[in-house]
Design a protein around this motif. Structure first.
Motif, PDB file in Angstrom:
ATOM      1  N   GLN A 196       0.791  -1.288   0.081  1.00 45.66           N
ATOM      2  CA  GLN A 196       0.040   0.001   0.067  1.00 45.66           C
ATOM      3  C   GLN A 196       0.900   1.264   0.028  1.00 45.66           C
ATOM      4  O   GLN A 196       1.974   1.103   0.588  1.00 45.66           O
ATOM      5  CB  GLN A 196      -0.885  -0.009   1.240  1.00 45.66           C
ATOM      6  CG  GLN A 196      -0.273   0.391   2.427  1.00 45.66           C
ATOM      7  CD  GLN A 196      -1.095   0.645   3.550  1.00 45.66           C
ATOM      8  OE1 GLN A 196      -2.658   0.753   3.309  1.00 45.66           O
ATOM      9  NE2 GLN A 196      -0.962   1.235   4.581  1.00 45.66           N
ATOM     10  N   ASP A 197       0.458   2.257  -0.767  1.00 45.09           N
ATOM     11  CA  ASP A 197       0.907   3.592  -0.894  1.00 45.09           C
ATOM     12  C   ASP A 197       1.150   4.347   0.483  1.00 45.09           C
ATOM     13  O   ASP A 197       1.934   5.164   0.724  1.00 45.09           O
ATOM     14  CB  ASP A 197       0.546   4.689  -1.794  1.00 45.09           C
ATOM     15  CG  ASP A 197       0.557   3.859  -3.158  1.00 45.09           C
ATOM     16  OD1 ASP A 197       1.546   3.064  -3.409  1.00 45.09           O
ATOM     17  OD2 ASP A 197      -0.369   4.035  -4.087  1.00 45.09           O
ATOM     18  N   ILE A 198       0.014   4.090   1.304  1.00 44.14           N
ATOM     19  CA  ILE A 198       0.073   4.953   2.683  1.00 44.14           C
ATOM     20  C   ILE A 198       1.554   4.647   3.393  1.00 44.14           C
ATOM     21  O   ILE A 198       1.660   3.354   3.669  1.00 44.14           O
ATOM     22  CB  ILE A 198      -0.950   4.770   3.555  1.00 44.14           C
ATOM     23  CG1 ILE A 198      -2.135   5.223   2.775  1.00 44.14           C
ATOM     24  CG2 ILE A 198      -0.723   5.275   4.895  1.00 44.14           C
ATOM     25  CD1 ILE A 198      -3.673   5.054   3.486  1.00 44.14           C
ATOM     26  N   CYS A 199       2.082   5.639   4.029  1.00 45.71           N
ATOM     27  CA  CYS A 199       3.538   5.447   4.336  1.00 45.71           C
ATOM     28  C   CYS A 199       3.655   4.896   5.686  1.00 45.71           C
ATOM     29  O   CYS A 199       2.472   4.762   6.418  1.00 45.71           O
ATOM     30  CB  CYS A 199       4.341   6.606   4.189  1.00 45.71           C
ATOM     31  SG  CYS A 199       4.280   7.548   5.660  1.00 45.71           S
ATOM     32  N   TYR A 200       4.555   4.137   6.087  1.00 41.78           N
ATOM     33  CA  TYR A 200       4.692   3.066   7.301  1.00 41.78           C
ATOM     34  C   TYR A 200       4.629   4.169   8.671  1.00 41.78           C
ATOM     35  O   TYR A 200       3.763   3.805   9.482  1.00 41.78           O
ATOM     36  CB  TYR A 200       6.187   2.659   7.321  1.00 41.78           C
ATOM     37  CG  TYR A 200       7.283   3.816   7.740  1.00 41.78           C
ATOM     38  CD1 TYR A 200       7.632   3.935   9.128  1.00 41.78           C
ATOM     39  CD2 TYR A 200       7.849   4.337   6.707  1.00 41.78           C
ATOM     40  CE1 TYR A 200       8.649   4.577   9.374  1.00 41.78           C
ATOM     41  CE2 TYR A 200       8.718   5.415   7.020  1.00 41.78           C
ATOM     42  CZ  TYR A 200       9.176   5.642   8.378  1.00 41.78           C
ATOM     43  OH  TYR A 200      10.056   6.560   8.793  1.00 41.78           O
ATOM     44  N   ALA A 201       4.982   5.403   8.429  1.00 45.62           N
ATOM     45  CA  ALA A 201       5.040   6.306   9.587  1.00 45.62           C
ATOM     46  C   ALA A 201       3.489   6.827   9.761  1.00 45.62           C
ATOM     47  O   ALA A 201       3.001   6.997  10.861  1.00 45.62           O
ATOM     48  CB  ALA A 201       5.941   7.560   9.265  1.00 45.62           C
ATOM     49  N   THR A 202       2.703   7.141   8.612  1.00 46.67           N
ATOM     50  CA  THR A 202       1.297   7.446   8.830  1.00 46.67           C
ATOM     51  C   THR A 202       0.362   6.163   9.459  1.00 46.67           C
ATOM     52  O   THR A 202      -0.131   6.591  10.157  1.00 46.67           O
ATOM     53  CB  THR A 202       0.738   7.885   7.337  1.00 46.67           C
ATOM     54  OG1 THR A 202       1.538   8.870   6.911  1.00 46.67           O
ATOM     55  CG2 THR A 202      -0.616   8.143   7.493  1.00 46.67           C
ATOM     56  N   GLN A 203       0.954   5.083   8.766  1.00 49.56           N
ATOM     57  CA  GLN A 203       0.170   3.716   9.479  1.00 49.56           C
ATOM     58  C   GLN A 203       0.454   3.906  11.023  1.00 49.56           C
ATOM     59  O   GLN A 203      -0.108   3.463  12.040  1.00 49.56           O
ATOM     60  CB  GLN A 203       0.591   2.720   8.752  1.00 49.56           C
ATOM     61  CG  GLN A 203      -0.001   1.473   9.381  1.00 49.56           C
ATOM     62  CD  GLN A 203      -1.122   0.930   8.707  1.00 49.56           C
ATOM     63  OE1 GLN A 203      -1.178   0.758   7.556  1.00 49.56           O
ATOM     64  NE2 GLN A 203      -2.320   0.648   9.511  1.00 49.56           N
ATOM     65  N   ASN A 204       1.795   3.903  11.407  1.00 48.72           N
ATOM     66  CA  ASN A 204       2.189   3.469  12.650  1.00 48.72           C
ATOM     67  C   ASN A 204       1.690   4.751  13.606  1.00 48.72           C
ATOM     68  O   ASN A 204       1.185   4.482  14.844  1.00 48.72           O
ATOM     69  CB  ASN A 204       3.797   3.694  12.843  1.00 48.72           C
ATOM     70  CG  ASN A 204       4.390   2.391  12.317  1.00 48.72           C
ATOM     71  OD1 ASN A 204       3.667   1.526  11.902  1.00 48.72           O
ATOM     72  ND2 ASN A 204       5.523   2.555  11.921  1.00 48.72           N
ATOM     73  N   ARG A 205       1.680   5.873  13.350  1.00 50.27           N
ATOM     74  CA  ARG A 205       1.144   6.951  14.117  1.00 50.27           C
ATOM     75  C   ARG A 205      -0.547   7.006  14.213  1.00 50.27           C
ATOM     76  O   ARG A 205      -0.698   7.181  15.361  1.00 50.27           O
ATOM     77  CB  ARG A 205       1.455   8.615  13.456  1.00 50.27           C
ATOM     78  CG  ARG A 205       2.975   8.772  13.921  1.00 50.27           C
ATOM     79  CD  ARG A 205       3.648   9.591  12.893  1.00 50.27           C
ATOM     80  NE  ARG A 205       4.972   9.647  13.153  1.00 50.27           N
ATOM     81  CZ  ARG A 205       5.927   8.708  13.044  1.00 50.27           C
ATOM     82  NH1 ARG A 205       5.417   7.623  12.530  1.00 50.27           N
ATOM     83  NH2 ARG A 205       7.146   8.879  13.490  1.00 50.27           N
TER      84      ARG A 205
END
Length: 323
Positions: A196-205
């Motif tokens: 998925q394009d949504i970045c790891y940092a966005t997902q984690n936060r």
């Protein structure tokens, strides 16, 4: 008398991601190596404190390349730029350093590759956001923006059998999933990214807020109004039933938000430095908070390489003003 805050609970992870760290370091290294001014197209990241700090060091932020003098050094922001901007910068002969987040560049590469194979695209994102403009600007035509489920029904796709979907990297994970479901319902043959394009940092936060919000009485998000990922954190907390507010700086915090809310959850968007989080903690302590506790969370260890030509000084030499 209203109950004052007595505990601050910190989300983990929060604040700077690897792409933001890299983008700021590119500007700082360029200033050190070439001297001021260094021109930056658009805010390097969407944070008022960071932008003002770099301005004080000699960065000049512009939107139009016509405002950059001949022979100058130019940095592209972390959000990425359309192909036309790259072409104009080359034509004008600037020395360019590209601070586009590598996870955004990955989306650009995917678009270019599939376009050569004859694909059209649906892009899930927010109109007017520089990352969306940069990704859509990789093509002259054949890429259609959808901001919500309703937009999917009117997307003017002409080749449903050769259609791919890409996503702004800083979206709400849940919102993007809902829109993607609608895209797949209308276009069953749509090609999704391998990852998925949504970045790891966005997902984690976002995951950290999902974990924190049920444990607190109010959530404070440190982030600037222009920061997409910060806005999504506030919206997510509210969706989970916890009142949530966003602050650009500690002085934006309003005491009335804390009335009868003794447990305050605190997080920060990926472009917000920890110095601002610490300032909010200090303000909460001045209002009565007695303890600060950090929740367990994912430890982020990702680092992205710098562009060629910016020297080999250690990151530590450039990190003190951002910690």
């Amino acid at each position: 008398m209203a109950i004052q805050p007595h505990e601050v609970i910190l989300a983990e992870p929060r604040g700077f991601c690897a792409g933001v760290d890299r983008a700021i370091e590119i500007v700082e290294r360029a200033l050190t190596k070439f001297g001021a001014p260094i021109y930056v197209r658009h805010e390097i990241v969407h944070n008022t404190y960071v932008v003002n700090d770099l301005k004080a060091k000699g960065a000049i932020f512009i939107e139009d390349l016509a405002d950059v003098p001949a022979g100058a050094t130019l940095v592209f922001s972390a959000h990425g730029v359309p192909k036309a901007v790259r072409a104009e910068a080359a034509k004008r002969g600037f020395q360019v350093f590209d601070a586009t987040c590598p996870l955004v560049t990955k989306v650009h590469v995917e678009v270019a590759k599939l376009a050569k194979e004859g694909y059209e695209f649906i892009m899930i994102g927010h109109k007017g956001h520089p990352e969306v403009e940069g990704t859509m600007g990789q093509l002259h035509e054949g890429i259609y923006l959808v901001e919500d489920v309703a937009d999917v029904a009117t997307a003017p796709v002409t080749r449903p059998d050769k259609l791919a979907v890409v996503t702004q990297t800083t979206l709400s994970v849940d919102d993007a999933a809902e829109i993607l479901t609608a895209v797949k319902a209308r276009f069953p043959l749509v090609r999704e990214p391998k990852k998925q394009d949504i970045c790891y940092a966005t997902q984690n936060r976002q995951d950290a807020v999902k974990f924190m919000a049920p444990q607190v009485d109010v959530v404070i998000v440190v982030g600037s109004p222009t920061s997409s990922n910060s806005n999504r954190l506030r919206e997510l907390a509210e969706r989970l039933g916890t009142p949530a507010y966003m602050v650009d700086a500690a002085e934006d915090l309003q005491e009335t938000w804390l009335d009868e809310r003794p447990r305050v959850g605190l997080t920060a968007g990926a472009s917000a430095p920890e110095v601002l989080v610490n300032a909010v903690i200090a303000r909460l302590k001045s209002l009565g908070a007695l303890s600060v506790r950090t929740l367990p969370g994912v430890e982020e260890t990702i680092q992205f390489p710098l562009p060629m030509g910016l020297g080999d000084k250690s990151m530590a030499e450039f990190s003190s003003s951002r910690s």
